[in-house]
Design a protein around this motif. Structure first.
Motif, PDB file in Angstrom:
ATOM      1  N   LEU A 106       7.663  -9.166  -7.639  1.00  0.00           N
ATOM      2  CA  LEU A 106       7.732  -7.992  -8.501  1.00  0.00           C
ATOM      3  C   LEU A 106       9.170  -7.697  -8.934  1.00  0.00           C
ATOM      4  O   LEU A 106       9.424  -7.328 -10.077  1.00  0.00           O
ATOM      5  N   TYR A 107      10.125  -7.896  -8.022  1.00  0.00           N
ATOM      6  CA  TYR A 107      11.514  -7.544  -8.308  1.00  0.00           C
ATOM      7  C   TYR A 107      12.377  -8.732  -8.724  1.00  0.00           C
ATOM      8  O   TYR A 107      13.494  -8.539  -9.179  1.00  0.00           O
ATOM      9  N   GLY A 108      11.895  -9.942  -8.561  1.00  0.00           N
ATOM     10  CA  GLY A 108      12.531 -11.113  -9.142  1.00  0.00           C
ATOM     11  C   GLY A 108      13.860 -11.577  -8.592  1.00  0.00           C
ATOM     12  O   GLY A 108      14.526 -12.381  -9.225  1.00  0.00           O
ATOM     13  N   PHE A 109      14.282 -11.131  -7.431  1.00  0.00           N
ATOM     14  CA  PHE A 109      15.527 -11.667  -6.879  1.00  0.00           C
ATOM     15  C   PHE A 109      15.272 -13.082  -6.365  1.00  0.00           C
ATOM     16  O   PHE A 109      14.150 -13.455  -6.074  1.00  0.00           O
ATOM     17  N   GLU A 110      16.345 -13.856  -6.275  1.00  0.00           N
ATOM     18  CA  GLU A 110      16.180 -15.275  -5.961  1.00  0.00           C
ATOM     19  C   GLU A 110      16.725 -15.706  -4.615  1.00  0.00           C
ATOM     20  O   GLU A 110      16.439 -16.816  -4.177  1.00  0.00           O
ATOM     21  N   SER A 111      17.525 -14.880  -3.961  1.00  0.00           N
ATOM     22  CA  SER A 111      18.123 -15.245  -2.676  1.00  0.00           C
ATOM     23  C   SER A 111      17.759 -14.209  -1.625  1.00  0.00           C
ATOM     24  O   SER A 111      17.582 -13.035  -1.922  1.00  0.00           O
ATOM     25  N   TRP A 112      17.702 -14.669  -0.385  1.00  0.00           N
ATOM     26  CA  TRP A 112      17.394 -13.806   0.761  1.00  0.00           C
ATOM     27  C   TRP A 112      18.616 -13.740   1.657  1.00  0.00           C
ATOM     28  O   TRP A 112      19.363 -14.699   1.727  1.00  0.00           O
ATOM     29  N   PRO A 113      18.817 -12.668   2.360  1.00  0.00           N
ATOM     30  CA  PRO A 113      18.162 -11.373   2.274  1.00  0.00           C
ATOM     31  C   PRO A 113      18.585 -10.641   1.002  1.00  0.00           C
ATOM     32  O   PRO A 113      19.565 -11.010   0.360  1.00  0.00           O
ATOM     33  N   ALA A 114      17.843  -9.586   0.686  1.00  0.00           N
ATOM     34  CA  ALA A 114      18.135  -8.845  -0.544  1.00  0.00           C
ATOM     35  C   ALA A 114      17.967  -7.347  -0.324  1.00  0.00           C
ATOM     36  O   ALA A 114      17.108  -6.912   0.449  1.00  0.00           O
ATOM     37  N   LEU A 115      18.793  -6.610  -1.027  1.00  0.00           N
ATOM     38  CA  LEU A 115      18.661  -5.163  -1.123  1.00  0.00           C
ATOM     39  C   LEU A 115      18.277  -4.869  -2.565  1.00  0.00           C
ATOM     40  O   LEU A 115      18.974  -5.282  -3.494  1.00  0.00           O
ATOM     41  N   VAL A 116      17.171  -4.161  -2.754  1.00  0.00           N
ATOM     42  CA  VAL A 116      16.689  -3.819  -4.096  1.00  0.00           C
ATOM     43  C   VAL A 116      16.838  -2.312  -4.266  1.00  0.00           C
ATOM     44  O   VAL A 116      16.372  -1.537  -3.427  1.00  0.00           O
ATOM     45  N   PHE A 117      17.463  -1.910  -5.349  1.00  0.00           N
ATOM     46  CA  PHE A 117      17.760  -0.506  -5.614  1.00  0.00           C
ATOM     47  C   PHE A 117      16.851   0.013  -6.720  1.00  0.00           C
ATOM     48  O   PHE A 117      16.678  -0.640  -7.749  1.00  0.00           O
ATOM     49  N   LEU A 118      16.285   1.215  -6.483  1.00  0.00           N
ATOM     50  CA  LEU A 118      15.362   1.809  -7.440  1.00  0.00           C
ATOM     51  C   LEU A 118      15.662   3.286  -7.637  1.00  0.00           C
ATOM     52  O   LEU A 118      16.164   3.957  -6.739  1.00  0.00           O
ATOM     53  N   ARG A 119      15.348   3.774  -8.820  1.00  0.00           N
ATOM     54  CA  ARG A 119      15.365   5.205  -9.127  1.00  0.00           C
ATOM     55  C   ARG A 119      13.905   5.559  -9.343  1.00  0.00           C
ATOM     56  O   ARG A 119      13.304   5.162 -10.334  1.00  0.00           O
ATOM     57  N   GLY A 120      13.325   6.275  -8.399  1.00  0.00           N
ATOM     58  CA  GLY A 120      11.876   6.444  -8.429  1.00  0.00           C
ATOM     59  C   GLY A 120      11.258   5.064  -8.363  1.00  0.00           C
ATOM     60  O   GLY A 120      11.594   4.273  -7.498  1.00  0.00           O
ATOM     61  N   ARG A 121      10.394   4.746  -9.314  1.00  0.00           N
ATOM     62  CA  ARG A 121       9.786   3.409  -9.369  1.00  0.00           C
ATOM     63  C   ARG A 121      10.525   2.463 -10.306  1.00  0.00           C
ATOM     64  O   ARG A 121      10.124   1.329 -10.487  1.00  0.00           O
ATOM     65  N   GLU A 122      11.632   2.947 -10.893  1.00  0.00           N
ATOM     66  CA  GLU A 122      12.363   2.137 -11.875  1.00  0.00           C
ATOM     67  C   GLU A 122      13.411   1.260 -11.183  1.00  0.00           C
ATOM     68  O   GLU A 122      14.206   1.744 -10.376  1.00  0.00           O
ATOM     69  N   TYR A 123      13.420   0.005 -11.551  1.00  0.00           N
ATOM     70  CA  TYR A 123      14.326  -0.985 -10.995  1.00  0.00           C
ATOM     71  C   TYR A 123      15.745  -0.780 -11.517  1.00  0.00           C
ATOM     72  O   TYR A 123      15.955  -0.613 -12.716  1.00  0.00           O
ATOM     73  N   GLU A 181       0.820  -1.225   0.000  1.00  0.00           N
ATOM     74  CA  GLU A 181       0.000   0.000   0.000  1.00  0.00           C
ATOM     75  C   GLU A 181       0.855   1.278   0.000  1.00  0.00           C
ATOM     76  O   GLU A 181       0.492   2.256  -0.620  1.00  0.00           O
ATOM     77  N   SER A 182       1.972   1.252   0.709  1.00  0.00           N
ATOM     78  CA  SER A 182       2.763   2.474   0.885  1.00  0.00           C
ATOM     79  C   SER A 182       4.008   2.542  -0.009  1.00  0.00           C
ATOM     80  O   SER A 182       4.675   3.573  -0.038  1.00  0.00           O
ATOM     81  N   LEU A 183       4.309   1.480  -0.722  1.00  0.00           N
ATOM     82  CA  LEU A 183       5.553   1.430  -1.491  1.00  0.00           C
ATOM     83  C   LEU A 183       5.671   2.558  -2.512  1.00  0.00           C
ATOM     84  O   LEU A 183       6.667   3.277  -2.546  1.00  0.00           O
ATOM     85  N   ASN A 184       4.669   2.735  -3.363  1.00  0.00           N
ATOM     86  CA  ASN A 184       4.774   3.747  -4.420  1.00  0.00           C
ATOM     87  C   ASN A 184       4.921   5.158  -3.859  1.00  0.00           C
ATOM     88  O   ASN A 184       5.675   5.965  -4.404  1.00  0.00           O
ATOM     89  N   GLU A 185       4.221   5.444  -2.786  1.00  0.00           N
ATOM     90  CA  GLU A 185       4.349   6.766  -2.161  1.00  0.00           C
ATOM     91  C   GLU A 185       5.792   6.983  -1.685  1.00  0.00           C
ATOM     92  O   GLU A 185       6.374   8.057  -1.881  1.00  0.00           O
ATOM     93  N   PHE A 186       6.382   5.945  -1.087  1.00  0.00           N
ATOM     94  CA  PHE A 186       7.772   6.034  -0.643  1.00  0.00           C
ATOM     95  C   PHE A 186       8.711   6.237  -1.835  1.00  0.00           C
ATOM     96  O   PHE A 186       9.567   7.120  -1.827  1.00  0.00           O
ATOM     97  N   LEU A 187       8.545   5.422  -2.868  1.00  0.00           N
ATOM     98  CA  LEU A 187       9.424   5.509  -4.036  1.00  0.00           C
ATOM     99  C   LEU A 187       9.301   6.858  -4.736  1.00  0.00           C
ATOM    100  O   LEU A 187      10.299   7.428  -5.185  1.00  0.00           O
ATOM    101  N   ASP A 188       8.085   7.383  -4.835  1.00  0.00           N
ATOM    102  CA  ASP A 188       7.861   8.673  -5.495  1.00  0.00           C
ATOM    103  C   ASP A 188       8.511   9.832  -4.737  1.00  0.00           C
ATOM    104  O   ASP A 188       8.801  10.876  -5.322  1.00  0.00           O
ATOM    105  N   ALA A 189       8.758   9.652  -3.457  1.00  0.00           N
ATOM    106  CA  ALA A 189       9.311  10.721  -2.628  1.00  0.00           C
ATOM    107  C   ALA A 189      10.838  10.783  -2.662  1.00  0.00           C
ATOM    108  O   ALA A 189      11.424  11.709  -2.099  1.00  0.00           O
ATOM    109  N   HIS A 190      11.480   9.807  -3.320  1.00  0.00           N
ATOM    110  CA  HIS A 190      12.941   9.733  -3.281  1.00  0.00           C
ATOM    111  C   HIS A 190      13.519   9.485  -4.670  1.00  0.00           C
ATOM    112  O   HIS A 190      12.974   8.692  -5.440  1.00  0.00           O
ATOM    113  N   ALA A 191      14.645  10.124  -4.945  1.00  0.00           N
ATOM    114  CA  ALA A 191      15.316   9.911  -6.228  1.00  0.00           C
ATOM    115  C   ALA A 191      15.835   8.485  -6.329  1.00  0.00           C
ATOM    116  O   ALA A 191      15.652   7.808  -7.335  1.00  0.00           O
ATOM    117  N   HIS A 192      16.506   8.006  -5.289  1.00  0.00           N
ATOM    118  CA  HIS A 192      17.035   6.645  -5.246  1.00  0.00           C
ATOM    119  C   HIS A 192      16.655   6.013  -3.914  1.00  0.00           C
ATOM    120  O   HIS A 192      16.784   6.655  -2.870  1.00  0.00           O
TER     121      HIS A 192
END
Length: 136
Positions: A81-98, A21-32
């Motif tokens: 949604l992000y398709g990583f295969e191992s845990w734990p993971a750090l996923v990096f985004l620019r806005g909503r772009e992977y 629910e809150s992911l897009n709002e968070f991503l939209d608020a930050h460049a990276h």
């Protein structure tokens, strides 16, 4: 399930906990952004190691990365949604772009090189779970 080291990210360091629910709002608020998918530390003990390293990475890339912890209940849905295969993971985004992900614990120099390359590079299509990506 979480651990004190993971909970410290939200309670002491103030990292937001994001869900579907809150992911897009968070991503939209930050460049990276960097999303931390901890998983269950009883199953993936490296999650505690990444929880210790993440604040140091955020400090190293001062002002360039906004961190968030992914809520336990939505980790599986967002992992798809992000398709990583191992845990734990750090996923990096620019806005909503992977931009990419880093799974499991790494050497400090690997983190620095990989993160810098991701931040400088173009957005990518997240890998599909179970379907190999074939390039021309």
């Amino acid at each position: 399930m979480s651990s004190p080291l993971i909970e410290r990210l939200t309670t002491e360091l103030g990292y937001p906990r994001v869900d579907t629910e809150s992911l897009n709002e968070f991503l939209d608020a930050h460049a990276h952004s960097v999303l931390f998918f901890a998983g269950d530390p009883a199953k993936y003990p490296e999650a505690n190691d990444v929880a210790v390293v993440l604040p140091e990475l955020v400090r190293h890339f001062a002002g360039r990365l906004a961190p968030a912890l992914v809520a336990d209940e939505d980790e599986a849905r967002l992992q798809a949604l992000y398709g990583f295969e191992s845990w734990p993971a750090l996923v990096f985004l620019r806005g909503r772009e992977y931009l990419g992900s880093i799974c499991r614990i790494r050497d400090w120099s690997d983190y620095l090189q990989t993160i810098e390359a991701l931040l400088q590079g173009p957005p990518k299509r997240p890998p599909s779970v179970g379907i190999p990506v074939v390039s021309a």
